[in-house]
Design a protein around this motif. Structure first.
Motif, short mmCIF file in Angstrom:
data_model
loop_
_atom_site.label_atom_id
_atom_site.label_comp_id
_atom_site.label_asym_id
_atom_site.label_seq_id
_atom_site.Cartn_x
_atom_site.Cartn_y
_atom_site.Cartn_z
N THR A 74 102.76 15.40 -3.36
CA THR A 74 103.74 14.90 -4.32
C THR A 74 103.58 13.40 -4.46
O THR A 74 103.14 12.72 -3.53
CB THR A 74 105.17 15.26 -3.87
OG1 THR A 74 106.11 14.85 -4.86
CG2 THR A 74 105.52 14.57 -2.56
N TYR A 75 103.91 12.89 -5.63
CA TYR A 75 103.87 11.44 -5.82
C TYR A 75 104.92 11.00 -6.83
O TYR A 75 105.36 11.78 -7.67
CB TYR A 75 102.47 10.98 -6.27
CG TYR A 75 102.13 11.28 -7.72
CD1 TYR A 75 102.46 10.38 -8.74
CD2 TYR A 75 101.50 12.46 -8.08
CE1 TYR A 75 102.15 10.65 -10.07
CE2 TYR A 75 101.18 12.75 -9.39
CZ TYR A 75 101.51 11.84 -10.38
OH TYR A 75 101.22 12.12 -11.70
N GLU B 37 105.61 14.04 -9.63
CA GLU B 37 104.93 15.31 -9.82
C GLU B 37 104.57 15.90 -8.46
O GLU B 37 104.24 15.15 -7.53
CB GLU B 37 103.67 15.16 -10.67
CG GLU B 37 103.95 14.76 -12.11
CD GLU B 37 102.69 14.74 -12.97
OE1 GLU B 37 101.61 15.15 -12.48
OE2 GLU B 37 102.78 14.31 -14.14
N THR B 38 104.62 17.22 -8.38
CA THR B 38 104.31 17.91 -7.12
C THR B 38 103.34 19.05 -7.41
O THR B 38 103.54 19.82 -8.36
CB THR B 38 105.59 18.46 -6.47
OG1 THR B 38 106.48 17.36 -6.20
CG2 THR B 38 105.28 19.17 -5.16
N TYR B 39 102.31 19.17 -6.56
CA TYR B 39 101.26 20.16 -6.76
C TYR B 39 101.01 20.97 -5.49
O TYR B 39 101.09 20.43 -4.38
CB TYR B 39 99.93 19.49 -7.14
CG TYR B 39 99.91 18.87 -8.52
CD1 TYR B 39 99.42 19.58 -9.62
CD2 TYR B 39 100.36 17.57 -8.73
CE1 TYR B 39 99.38 19.01 -10.88
CE2 TYR B 39 100.33 16.99 -9.99
CZ TYR B 39 99.84 17.73 -11.06
OH TYR B 39 99.81 17.15 -12.32
N LEU C 161 103.84 22.29 -9.72
CA LEU C 161 105.06 22.99 -9.30
C LEU C 161 106.30 22.45 -10.00
O LEU C 161 107.23 23.20 -10.29
CB LEU C 161 105.25 22.86 -7.79
CG LEU C 161 104.08 23.29 -6.91
CD1 LEU C 161 104.37 22.97 -5.46
CD2 LEU C 161 103.80 24.77 -7.09
N GLY C 162 106.31 21.14 -10.22
CA GLY C 162 107.48 20.54 -10.84
C GLY C 162 107.24 19.08 -11.16
O GLY C 162 106.35 18.44 -10.59
N MET C 163 108.06 18.58 -12.09
CA MET C 163 107.97 17.18 -12.51
C MET C 163 109.39 16.71 -12.80
O MET C 163 110.19 17.44 -13.39
CB MET C 163 107.11 17.08 -13.77
CG MET C 163 106.98 15.69 -14.36
SD MET C 163 106.22 15.73 -16.03
CE MET C 163 104.75 16.69 -15.72
N SER C 164 109.72 15.50 -12.36
CA SER C 164 111.05 14.96 -12.62
C SER C 164 110.95 13.50 -13.02
O SER C 164 109.93 12.84 -12.82
CB SER C 164 111.95 15.12 -11.38
OG SER C 164 111.53 14.26 -10.33
#
Length: 283
Positions: free
Chosen positions: A36-37, A125-127, A142-145
């Motif tokens: 994640t970053y 973002e998370t992968y 997986l998701g983005m915020s």
């Protein structure tokens, strides 16, 4: 560590199917399987990165994009993780790592669109990352915020995204309207398709991997307690895709001669055909 005894040929078959994409035994060094970053590019260039490797080690790095030069493409991001020095911030227990690897192995891509949610909040973002036999990586969002929001609604993806939030609290991620909603809790009765439990009776059994099921006698009071607990319990998210041949309790529900359905409980988790789910009793 879980105490379930699984016959050797079943265990080898399962381990092969779950762990093959990671080539864990063949790899020369641990590789990222979840990362994640957060990058702020509106009123600064703050950069925060963290990842979990295939050995269960947790790593983190923070600084500024102007000096670290975080790349845009996922294949280049994975190369960045491999080539730069990160601080070790912990290590997962074997069981927890095994569960997360099972989710990574099963997670699906999502074609859900992203949508704008803020301005100058930055982007998180998370992968999840898995590998084929040749070591080629596949990164699944997986998701983005933040400025834009995206959610992979696959239950495996939602479980992994939540795990990343818990494992890496130092990496900024937004909730509410600026982040993924996550797994929506569901009543256990509806999730298992039991229907109305009015006037229902319960039969319980313990499933042993060697001797099979054995009945657990239940008094009327115990049946009532089980029914009350089931009615007041919610399913809160997916924990793993792991399967077991024993070590779980089964509860079968009847109304007269009508079979209503069954729930299986393993180590306080709901055991379903696609894996394990966390459950909680409503207040």
């Amino acid at each position: 560590m879980r105490k379930t005894v699984i016959p050797a040929f079943l265990l080898l078959t399962f381990l092969f199917s779950v762990l093959l994409p990671f080539s864990a035994c063949a790899e020369a060094s641990p590789r990222p399987i979840l990362y994640t970053y957060y990058l702020q590019m509106g009123w600064g260039d703050r950069l925060e990165i963290a990842y979990l490797d295939s050995d269960g080690n947790l790593w983190a790095l923070d600084g500024y994009e102007s000096t670290l030069h975080w790349p845009y493409k996922t294949e280049e991001q994975l190369q960045f993780l491999a080539e730069n020095s990160f601080e070790n911030i912990g290590r997962l227990k074997f069981d927890d790592l095994f569960d997360l690897k099972s989710l990574v192995n099963a997670v699906q891509e999502s074609d859900e669109p992203s949508y704008p949610a803020a301005c100058d909040a930055g982007t998180e973002e998370t992968y999840a990352v898995r590998y084929d036999r040749d070591g080629n990586a596949e990164a699944i969002l997986l998701g983005m915020s933040g400025d834009d929001v995206f959610e992979n609604t696959d239950p495996n993806a939602q479980g992994l995204y939540l795990a990343a939030r818990r494992l890496f609290p130092g990496v900024i991620a937004y909730g509410g309207s600026m982040g993924p909603a996550g797994f929506v809790p569901k009543d256990l009765v509806g999730f298992c398709g039991l229907g109305s439990l009015s006037g229902a009776t319960v039969r319980a059994s313990y499933n042993d991997c060697e001797s099979g099921p054995s009945e657990i006698p239940l008094s009327r009071e115990q049946q009532k307690q089980i029914l009350d607990t089931v009615r007041s319990t919610v399913v809160t998210g997916k924990v793993s895709t792991c399967v077991t041949t024993g070590g779980f309790r089964s509860y079968d529900f009847f109304r007269g001669d009508q079979y209503l359905g069954c729930i299986n409980i393993y180590n306080d988790l709901l055991y379903c055909s696609d894996g394990m789910y966390s459950i909680e009793r409503k207040n």
